[in-house]
Design a protein around this motif. Structure first.
Motif, PDB file in Angstrom:
ATOM      1  N   ASP A  10       0.832  -1.204   0.000  1.00 38.51           N
ATOM      2  CA  ASP A  10       0.000   0.000   0.000  1.00 38.51           C
ATOM      3  C   ASP A  10       0.866   1.253   0.000  1.00 38.51           C
ATOM      4  O   ASP A  10       0.535   2.253  -0.644  1.00 38.51           O
ATOM      5  CB  ASP A  10      -0.920   0.015   1.226  1.00 38.51           C
ATOM      6  CG  ASP A  10      -1.940  -1.109   1.218  1.00 38.51           C
ATOM      7  OD1 ASP A  10      -2.349  -1.518   0.121  1.00 38.51           O
ATOM      8  OD2 ASP A  10      -2.305  -1.594   2.307  1.00 38.51           O
ATOM      9  N   ALA A  11       1.969   1.199   0.733  1.00 42.44           N
ATOM     10  CA  ALA A  11       2.834   2.370   0.860  1.00 42.44           C
ATOM     11  C   ALA A  11       3.669   2.617  -0.393  1.00 42.44           C
ATOM     12  O   ALA A  11       3.915   3.759  -0.770  1.00 42.44           O
ATOM     13  CB  ALA A  11       3.760   2.212   2.072  1.00 42.44           C
ATOM     14  N   SER A  12       4.111   1.547  -1.053  1.00 39.98           N
ATOM     15  CA  SER A  12       5.045   1.700  -2.178  1.00 39.98           C
ATOM     16  C   SER A  12       4.573   1.021  -3.453  1.00 39.98           C
ATOM     17  O   SER A  12       5.337   0.945  -4.420  1.00 39.98           O
ATOM     18  CB  SER A  12       6.422   1.136  -1.783  1.00 39.98           C
ATOM     19  OG  SER A  12       6.898   1.720  -0.603  1.00 39.98           O
ATOM     20  N   GLY A  13       3.348   0.522  -3.453  1.00 43.30           N
ATOM     21  CA  GLY A  13       2.866  -0.218  -4.617  1.00 43.30           C
ATOM     22  C   GLY A  13       2.850   0.600  -5.893  1.00 43.30           C
ATOM     23  O   GLY A  13       3.224   0.108  -6.967  1.00 43.30           O
ATOM     24  N   SER A  14       2.436   1.877  -5.818  1.00 47.79           N
ATOM     25  CA  SER A  14       2.369   2.704  -7.026  1.00 47.79           C
ATOM     26  C   SER A  14       3.756   2.927  -7.612  1.00 47.79           C
ATOM     27  O   SER A  14       3.937   2.915  -8.834  1.00 47.79           O
ATOM     28  CB  SER A  14       1.708   4.046  -6.710  1.00 47.79           C
ATOM     29  OG  SER A  14       2.430   4.736  -5.696  1.00 47.79           O
ATOM     30  N   PHE A  15       4.750   3.115  -6.732  1.00 50.04           N
ATOM     31  CA  PHE A  15       6.117   3.305  -7.221  1.00 50.04           C
ATOM     32  C   PHE A  15       6.644   2.034  -7.879  1.00 50.04           C
ATOM     33  O   PHE A  15       7.289   2.094  -8.937  1.00 50.04           O
ATOM     34  CB  PHE A  15       7.022   3.713  -6.061  1.00 50.04           C
ATOM     35  CG  PHE A  15       8.437   4.012  -6.481  1.00 50.04           C
ATOM     36  CD1 PHE A  15       8.764   5.230  -7.030  1.00 50.04           C
ATOM     37  CD2 PHE A  15       9.430   3.055  -6.320  1.00 50.04           C
ATOM     38  CE1 PHE A  15      10.071   5.499  -7.425  1.00 50.04           C
ATOM     39  CE2 PHE A  15      10.734   3.317  -6.713  1.00 50.04           C
ATOM     40  CZ  PHE A  15      11.056   4.548  -7.256  1.00 50.04           C
ATOM     41  N   LEU A  16       6.360   0.883  -7.277  1.00 47.54           N
ATOM     42  CA  LEU A  16       6.819  -0.378  -7.847  1.00 47.54           C
ATOM     43  C   LEU A  16       6.136  -0.654  -9.184  1.00 47.54           C
ATOM     44  O   LEU A  16       6.762  -1.172 -10.118  1.00 47.54           O
ATOM     45  CB  LEU A  16       6.565  -1.523  -6.868  1.00 47.54           C
ATOM     46  CG  LEU A  16       7.344  -1.464  -5.556  1.00 47.54           C
ATOM     47  CD1 LEU A  16       6.954  -2.618  -4.640  1.00 47.54           C
ATOM     48  CD2 LEU A  16       8.843  -1.478  -5.811  1.00 47.54           C
TER      49      LEU A  16
END
Length: 431
Positions: free
Chosen positions: A273-279
């Motif tokens: 949830d915290a870094s999914g968009s970046f990944l």
């Protein structure tokens, strides 16, 4: 009747090799062959180097996330009249014990968390304080076993010592060293009849760590759990429970069991949830970069076509003679196919060697580039990590090899077929 020679017989290789090494004065196109070879080498090298850097950046980014942050953070929802928010968790030890008993959970620790300002000798920095027990802090990999460290965690939360562990970026911003005393200033301090006054408390720096992630090292301070409860007015309560998993990639499957064990109005926030968009952005960028560099490999492969067309034109008389003495269309096709594909094979081989060496020796290469640029070639405040990483993966190398060889073989077929279908009478008419 003599049997037909097998495909790719020795004489076909000899003729192809003779054409490849022939000088331009002899009707060869060695210059174009070298250009094709260098072009494919550089294209394959660029593809492998880019894929290895992207894989290394992703691996390092994810490793710093998983090594210094909770895989799942459990909050308590507050449905009060003032609106939905988060509430303090009073039965934090019971909930943490229930969560820790779940299969696949390696640790569950209560935490008190808040944002304050740190000050030392007139220098200030905004920091995020994590109140945690010493035994739980020892299970945070990137803090307990960091890239670099000063001091020791043996004095963290021991006895009456209210020591803190700070990131190297915080220490650099404040000019702090182990043994210095920093002040933490919170606007939400002691409650008095006249309102809430700021809280200012002093703590000794007992440990300085470098987790390998700029934003973590620049903002994070660890404080003993009991001291954090007092400092943040969270007596006998925690603000969240941090959960570590044996398999972080299976976090989505673990969340329902964690919420069930937490009970109440628990909420979960995962590392995805915290870094999914970046990944996901990294995945898209990887695919785009692969397509763009594939075009470079295609362009380099087209040089083979140009070289072979010139070779076929220069060797028209030879083709007529070879057909006259008995070579079949298939043999002629294979001769020129070998000429083109051999260039592709050698270029791919050299490109793989250069790409692998780049991935292996990226640290000294990066140091040399940084030195030549006068320093500052890599800004960790923007990139998030301190150095350019590279991770050599067999799948990336095989993808580059398959792409290069596939394109080299395919583009070679067309000029080779043209040579095979050349009419020997037309080829020898003016000889």
């Amino acid at each position: 009747m003599a049997a037909s020679p097998a495909p790719f017989s020795r004489f076909e290789w000899l003729i192809a090799w003779r054409y490849l090494r022939a000088r331009r004065a002899e009707g060869g196109v060695s210059g174009m062959t070298w250009i094709s070879l260098i072009g494919i080498t550089l294209a394959v090298f660029a593809l492998i180097a880019t894929l290895s850097v992207r894989a290394g950046f992703r691996a390092e980014f994810v490793d710093t996330i998983l090594g210094a942050n909770a895989h799942v953070t459990v909050y308590e929802a507050d449905y009060s009249a003032a609106g939905r928010g988060t509430a303090q968790i009073e039965d934090y030890d019971d909930r943490a014990a229930r969560i820790a008993a779940i299969d696949g959970v390696s640790a569950a620790a209560p935490l008190v968390r808040g944002q304050v300002m740190a000050s030392l000798a007139g220098r200030n920095a905004g920091v995020e304080v994590f109140g945690i027990r010493a035994s739980d802090l020892a299970q945070v990999p990137r803090v307990a076993e960091p890239q670099e460290a000063e001091g020791t965690l043996d004095r963290f939360g021991v006895g009456d010592i209210e020591g803190v562990a700070i990131g190297s970026g915080v220490a650099r911003e404040l000019g702090a060293r182990v043994g210095d005393t920093i002040r933490l200033i919170s606007p939400d301090g002691a409650r008095t009849p006249f309102g809430t006054s700021p809280r200012v408390s002093a703590y000794e720096v007992v440990y300085i760590f470098t987790a390998g992630r700029y934003d973590i090292d620049r903002t994070r301070v660890y404080m003993p759990f009991a001291a954090a409860q007092t400092y943040f007015n969270a007596d006998n309560a925690a603000t969240e429970i941090e959960v570590m998993l044996d398999e972080p990639d299976a976090v989505d499957a673990a969340v329902p069991a964690i919420l069930d064990a937490a009970g109440g109005a628990a909420l979960a926030w995962t590392w995805r949830d915290a870094s999914g968009s970046f990944l996901r952005a990294l995945d898209i960028e990887d695919n785009v970069m692969f397509v763009i560099l594939s075009v470079l490999v295609l362009i380099a492969s087209m040089n083979i076509v140009s070289g072979l067309i010139m070779l076929v034109k220069n060797k028209g008389r030879d083709i007529g003679i070879l057909r006259t003495v008995g070579l079949t269309e298939g043999s002629v096709l294979r001769v020129f196919f070998i000429c083109g594909s051999l260039t592709g094979v050698l270029g791919t081989l050299f490109g793989v060697i250069l790409g692998v060496l780049f991935a292996i020796y990226i640290d000294p290469i990066f140091s040399a580039v940084n030195w030549l640029s006068g320093g500052g070639a890599w800004d960790p405040s923007i990139r998030g990590i301190y150095a350019l990483p590279a991770k050599l993966q067999a799948g990336d190398v095989l993808s580059a090899v398959a792409l290069s060889l596939g394109l080299s073989f395919v583009v070679t077929i067309f000029p080779a077929r043209r040579a095979a279908r050349m009419n020997p009478v037309e080829a020898l008419r003016y000889e």
